[in-house]
Motif scaffolding. Structure first.
Motif, PDB file in Angstrom:
ATOM      1  N   GLY A 110      14.023  -3.722  -7.465  1.00 44.03           N
ATOM      2  CA  GLY A 110      14.118  -2.977  -8.715  1.00 44.03           C
ATOM      3  C   GLY A 110      12.811  -2.310  -9.108  1.00 44.03           C
ATOM      4  O   GLY A 110      12.807  -1.179  -9.603  1.00 44.03           O
ATOM      5  N   GLY A 111      11.700  -2.980  -8.870  1.00 45.69           N
ATOM      6  CA  GLY A 111      10.397  -2.388  -9.178  1.00 45.69           C
ATOM      7  C   GLY A 111      10.128  -1.153  -8.336  1.00 45.69           C
ATOM      8  O   GLY A 111       9.643  -0.131  -8.839  1.00 45.69           O
ATOM      9  N   ALA A 112      10.471  -1.227  -7.063  1.00 40.80           N
ATOM     10  CA  ALA A 112      10.299  -0.068  -6.183  1.00 40.80           C
ATOM     11  C   ALA A 112      11.222   1.070  -6.589  1.00 40.80           C
ATOM     12  O   ALA A 112      10.839   2.238  -6.548  1.00 40.80           O
ATOM     13  CB  ALA A 112      10.556  -0.476  -4.738  1.00 40.80           C
ATOM     14  N   PRO A 166       9.642   5.662  -9.128  1.00 39.06           N
ATOM     15  CA  PRO A 166       9.787   7.116  -9.292  1.00 39.06           C
ATOM     16  C   PRO A 166      10.458   7.511 -10.607  1.00 39.06           C
ATOM     17  O   PRO A 166      10.205   8.586 -11.137  1.00 39.06           O
ATOM     18  CB  PRO A 166      10.642   7.551  -8.101  1.00 39.06           C
ATOM     19  CG  PRO A 166      11.295   6.329  -7.597  1.00 39.06           C
ATOM     20  CD  PRO A 166      10.422   5.167  -7.997  1.00 39.06           C
ATOM     21  N   ILE A 167      11.273   6.632 -11.152  1.00 36.34           N
ATOM     22  CA  ILE A 167      11.962   6.938 -12.413  1.00 36.34           C
ATOM     23  C   ILE A 167      10.965   7.026 -13.567  1.00 36.34           C
ATOM     24  O   ILE A 167      11.098   7.859 -14.460  1.00 36.34           O
ATOM     25  CB  ILE A 167      13.060   5.881 -12.700  1.00 36.34           C
ATOM     26  CG1 ILE A 167      14.169   6.008 -11.652  1.00 36.34           C
ATOM     27  CG2 ILE A 167      13.616   6.018 -14.105  1.00 36.34           C
ATOM     28  CD1 ILE A 167      15.176   4.873 -11.679  1.00 36.34           C
ATOM     29  N   ILE A 168       9.924   6.188 -13.536  1.00 34.88           N
ATOM     30  CA  ILE A 168       8.930   6.204 -14.617  1.00 34.88           C
ATOM     31  C   ILE A 168       7.797   7.197 -14.350  1.00 34.88           C
ATOM     32  O   ILE A 168       6.804   7.206 -15.048  1.00 34.88           O
ATOM     33  CB  ILE A 168       8.370   4.794 -14.903  1.00 34.88           C
ATOM     34  CG1 ILE A 168       7.637   4.224 -13.691  1.00 34.88           C
ATOM     35  CG2 ILE A 168       9.459   3.867 -15.364  1.00 34.88           C
ATOM     36  CD1 ILE A 168       6.887   2.933 -13.963  1.00 34.88           C
ATOM     37  N   GLY A 169       7.975   8.014 -13.303  1.00 30.69           N
ATOM     38  CA  GLY A 169       7.003   9.083 -13.055  1.00 30.69           C
ATOM     39  C   GLY A 169       6.096   8.884 -11.872  1.00 30.69           C
ATOM     40  O   GLY A 169       5.173   9.668 -11.668  1.00 30.69           O
ATOM     41  N   GLY A 170       6.311   7.856 -11.084  1.00 27.18           N
ATOM     42  CA  GLY A 170       5.489   7.630  -9.904  1.00 27.18           C
ATOM     43  C   GLY A 170       5.767   8.678  -8.833  1.00 27.18           C
ATOM     44  O   GLY A 170       6.901   9.081  -8.625  1.00 27.18           O
ATOM     45  N   ASP A 171       4.717   9.138  -8.168  1.00 26.62           N
ATOM     46  CA  ASP A 171       4.848  10.185  -7.158  1.00 26.62           C
ATOM     47  C   ASP A 171       5.154   9.565  -5.793  1.00 26.62           C
ATOM     48  O   ASP A 171       4.367   8.786  -5.270  1.00 26.62           O
ATOM     49  CB  ASP A 171       3.555  10.984  -7.081  1.00 26.62           C
ATOM     50  CG  ASP A 171       3.607  12.084  -6.035  1.00 26.62           C
ATOM     51  OD1 ASP A 171       4.722  12.519  -5.672  1.00 26.62           O
ATOM     52  OD2 ASP A 171       2.529  12.521  -5.595  1.00 26.62           O
ATOM     53  N   ILE A 172       6.299   9.904  -5.250  1.00 25.28           N
ATOM     54  CA  ILE A 172       6.658   9.426  -3.906  1.00 25.28           C
ATOM     55  C   ILE A 172       6.845  10.592  -2.940  1.00 25.28           C
ATOM     56  O   ILE A 172       7.382  10.423  -1.861  1.00 25.28           O
ATOM     57  CB  ILE A 172       7.927   8.548  -3.932  1.00 25.28           C
ATOM     58  CG1 ILE A 172       9.121   9.336  -4.455  1.00 25.28           C
ATOM     59  CG2 ILE A 172       7.705   7.279  -4.720  1.00 25.28           C
ATOM     60  CD1 ILE A 172      10.444   8.637  -4.232  1.00 25.28           C
TER      61      ILE A 172
END
Length: 147
Positions: free
Chosen positions: A59-61, A65-71
């Protein structure tokens, strides 16, 4: 080193260390292979916390990206293998990791994060071996394979 993020890495390491410490205070080791391996027996009384840990990990992974992390820099096929070869490499790699965790008595997270924290000689030796082999593999892929 274009994606080097020392402060985010430090924050992630602190959260991981605190989590492993809290789990260890409860008498458990935060080694993923042991946690997943403990899910196999159907009558395991510790199944609930293992499932919650695994769901939190996934769930953390998924949440990143949902909270704005760049993947955008992550590639699912970094070496350009043909689809069939890529799929076969993933299966063989997964099997080798599974065998390695059995032979080594744990995985990188169990030995590296938790074992070194307990000053376990076996875990220190295992982690040094993991890191040396990883360096050799990177060298081979970049120089021999040309990735």
């Amino acid at each position: 080193m274009e994606n080097f993020t020392p402060f985010l890495s430090l924050a992630g390491g602190l959260v991981l260390g605190i989590s492993a410490t809290l789990l260890f205070a409860g008498g458990r080791i935060a080694g993923i292979s042991g946690i997943i391996g403990g899910l196999v027996p159907p009558s395991d009384p510790e199944k609930k916390w293992r499932l919650l840990f695994l769901l939190g990990l996934i769930g953390g992974a998924a949440l990143y990206p949902i909270i704005g992390g760049d993947i955008s820099y992550i590639s699912l096929n970094p070496y350009g293998f043909a689809d069939q070869l890529h799929f076969a490499a993933l299966i063989v790699g997964g099997l080798l990791v599974g065998i390695g965790t059995q032979v080594g008595g744990g995985c990188t997270s169990g030995h590296g994060v938790c074992g070194i924290g307990r000053l376990s000689v076996r875990s220190i030796a295992a982690t040094l071996t993991f890191m040396a082999v990883a360096g050799i593999v990177v060298f081979i892929i970049r120089t021999v394979v040309g990735g």
